[in-house]
Design an enzyme around this catalytic site. Sequence first.
Site, PDB file in Angstrom:
ATOM      1  CG  ASP A  73      -3.913  -4.428  13.837  1.00 35.79           C
ATOM      2  OD1 ASP A  73      -4.856  -4.177  14.259  1.00 35.79           O
ATOM      3  OD2 ASP A  73      -3.356  -4.189  12.663  1.00 35.79           O
ATOM      4  NE  ARG A  76       6.892  -1.270   4.708  1.00 38.61           N
ATOM      5  CZ  ARG A  76       7.187  -1.304   6.065  1.00 38.61           C
ATOM      6  NH1 ARG A  76       8.512  -1.482   6.192  1.00 38.61           N
ATOM      7  NH2 ARG A  76       6.432  -0.984   7.154  1.00 38.61           N
ATOM      8  N   GLY A 106       0.736  -1.271   0.225  1.00 36.93           N
ATOM      9  CA  GLY A 106      -0.100  -0.115   0.089  1.00 36.93           C
ATOM     10  C   GLY A 106       0.690   1.104  -0.329  1.00 36.93           C
ATOM     11  CB  VAL A 129       3.495  -7.604  -0.153  1.00 33.28           C
ATOM     12  CG1 VAL A 129       3.636  -8.943  -0.887  1.00 33.28           C
ATOM     13  CG2 VAL A 129       4.234  -6.597  -0.810  1.00 33.28           C
ATOM     14  NE  ARG A 148      -3.200  11.486  -9.216  1.00 33.52           N
ATOM     15  CZ  ARG A 148      -4.308  12.367  -8.663  1.00 33.52           C
ATOM     16  NH1 ARG A 148      -4.780  12.285  -7.250  1.00 33.52           N
ATOM     17  NH2 ARG A 148      -5.241  12.930  -9.234  1.00 33.52           N
TER      18      ARG A 148
END
Length: 237
Positions: free
Chosen positions: A205, A25, A21, A89, A44
């Site tokens: 989480d 990363r 995302g 991923v 962007r």
Amino acid sequence: MATPHINAEMGDFADVVLMPGDPLRAKHIAETFLQDVRQVNNVRGMLGFTGTYKGRKISVMGHGMGIPSCSIYAKELITDFGVKKIIRVGSCGAVSMDVKLRDVVIGMGACTDSKVNRLRFKDNDFAAIADFDMVRNAADAAKAKGIDARVGNLFSADLFYSPDPTMFDVMEKYGILGVEMEAAGIYGVAAEFGVKALTICTVSDHIRTHEQTTAAERQTTFNDMIEIALESVLLGD
């Protein structure tokens, strides 16, 4: 030829693209795992890179947050740049007590509360599933690394901050392994255009226990996930 969201040319992208995302990363993946890296997109701030992994040409590019964003990038990569396989991923939240922090989840399918796939599928339910060979290759790559990856359904949510926490009870009852925001959309785009897709997530989480991984832990477990994805590409060649 460049699109409204990707300023690259045909041939700049490999036929396989890893998609986190976060564009930063994507930069980390390219700089850490690939050789002979060059940047191929910056529109962007959605950074894209192409390099090689053990001699195999592979690209990596961010897709942003949510199904609308990832669907735009996936569609353009497929129709304008010849991409044949997409591997998302990313991270996910666990709702079941038998799914633990830092587990790697391979998304065999993805449920969703989004209407995007219904719009694609003439208001009928669409079974958003990954490509079987890609699932198998990822599971084999995880096993070779000694990682006990979980394989099953994800839930792709439109809302990050859900107003109805009772939905998590339903997800747990139906065996959902992780909650994220993109897999169902990517699988829908892949099906629409006849290509292959897979989502691999790391549990960052736990929604029930409120446990969270630290930044250092996320980095380590994220790297395991990326290595599984990259090795699965080699197994698929």
